[in-house]
Design a protein around this motif. Structure first.
Motif, short mmCIF file in Angstrom:
data_model
loop_
_atom_site.label_atom_id
_atom_site.label_comp_id
_atom_site.label_asym_id
_atom_site.label_seq_id
_atom_site.Cartn_x
_atom_site.Cartn_y
_atom_site.Cartn_z
N VAL A 104 -2.83 19.86 104.00
CA VAL A 104 -2.43 19.89 102.60
C VAL A 104 -3.00 18.70 101.84
O VAL A 104 -2.94 17.56 102.32
CB VAL A 104 -0.89 19.90 102.49
N VAL A 105 -3.53 18.97 100.65
CA VAL A 105 -3.92 17.92 99.72
C VAL A 105 -2.98 17.99 98.53
O VAL A 105 -2.85 19.05 97.90
CB VAL A 105 -5.38 18.09 99.25
N SER A 106 -2.31 16.90 98.22
CA SER A 106 -1.36 16.88 97.10
C SER A 106 -1.61 15.66 96.23
O SER A 106 -2.30 14.71 96.63
CB SER A 106 0.08 16.88 97.62
N PHE A 107 -1.03 15.67 95.04
CA PHE A 107 -1.28 14.63 94.04
C PHE A 107 0.03 14.14 93.48
O PHE A 107 0.97 14.92 93.28
CB PHE A 107 -2.16 15.20 92.92
N GLY A 108 0.10 12.85 93.20
CA GLY A 108 1.30 12.29 92.59
C GLY A 108 0.99 11.03 91.80
O GLY A 108 -0.01 10.36 92.06
N THR A 109 1.83 10.72 90.83
CA THR A 109 1.67 9.49 90.05
C THR A 109 2.99 8.74 90.02
O THR A 109 4.06 9.32 90.22
CB THR A 109 1.23 9.78 88.60
#
Length: 243
Positions: free
Chosen positions: A224-229
């Motif tokens: 899984v590739v995920s993004f967050g800030t």
């Protein structure tokens, strides 16, 4: 009355906790020395998918370690990306407003949701020209053997009804994506190897041969590739790789 109020309070608390969902990653407590284990070119691959993320995930899979991080040599003009193995404490110390517990709970909750859609529902509330379906952006893709299909289109085109449970993160990496000086926030990519149980309740086809036959279940491993800030502290899955 006081006893009834207490019972109601306990029930409300239990419901609120169950609504949060997700499973926290199990730290095996390995005594791991933080050290560089790979170097790669940070160039982007075909169709705007950063190939290095899949390469990092493959590197993680070959290792006995649970935690990793990667960084470029120069955020403004990257020439190389370095991949490190590490331990839970140093992993958590490398990121702001996130830790392995939060990321793994967010990811497993989202995986259970995304593998529990019904094809009749995935286009509900879609606006003309909108990139949103049911509150999720449509940029989450299923990827297998170089082929890429948008999750929502895959459900609809193959008339898939799935259900899933028991998702867990077994390995986790963080990649610093950048720092926004104007708004004072970091953005990160979180790369994870995850496992869970998926049941195919119904399907008319399965063009990428991802899921079991209708009525059957399987224990599935995905990358899984995920993004967050650090602004919203939310983790959103962008790509799911299948072997």
């Amino acid at each position: 009355m006081k006893k009834v109020s207490t019972i109601l309070l306990v029930l409300m608390l239990a419901l609120s906790l169950s609504a949060c969902g997700g499973t926290e990653m199990e730290d095996q407590g390995l005594d791991v020395e933080t050290k560089q284990i790979a170097t790669m070119d940070p160039e982007y691959g075909d169709e705007d998918i950063p190939w290095q993320y899949k390469t990092i995930l493959d590197t993680m899979e070959e290792s006995d370690v649970q935690f990793f991080f990667a960084e470029v040599d120069d955020m403004n003009n990257p020439q190389e990306m370095y991949v490190y193995q590490t331990n839970a404490a140093e992993f958590n110390g490398a990121i702001e407003k996130f830790d392995a517990a939060k990321v793994s709970k967010d990811l497993t909750k989202e995986l259970e949701e995304r593998f529990s859609y019904k094809f009749e529902d995935v286009y509900v509330d879609k606006q003309v020209g909108s990139t949103y379906y049911n509150g999720y952006n449509s940029f989450c893709d299923f990827i297998k053997n170089g082929a890429k299909e948008t999750l929502y289109d895959y459900y609809h085109d193959n008339q898939l009804n799935l259900s899933s449970e028991n998702w867990q993160v077994t390995k986790l990496a963080v990649v610093k994506n950048g720092y926004n000086k104007r708004q004072n926030f970091w953005s990160y990519y979180f790369l994870a190897i995850c496992e869970g149980d998926v049941t195919t309740d119904a399907k008319s086809a399965d063009s990428l041969s991802i899921f079991p036959e209708a009525g059957a279940s399987t224990h599935m491993s995905v990358k899984v590739v995920s993004f967050g800030t650090t602004i919203d502290k939310e983790v959103t899955i962008e790509d799911i790789f299948f072997e």
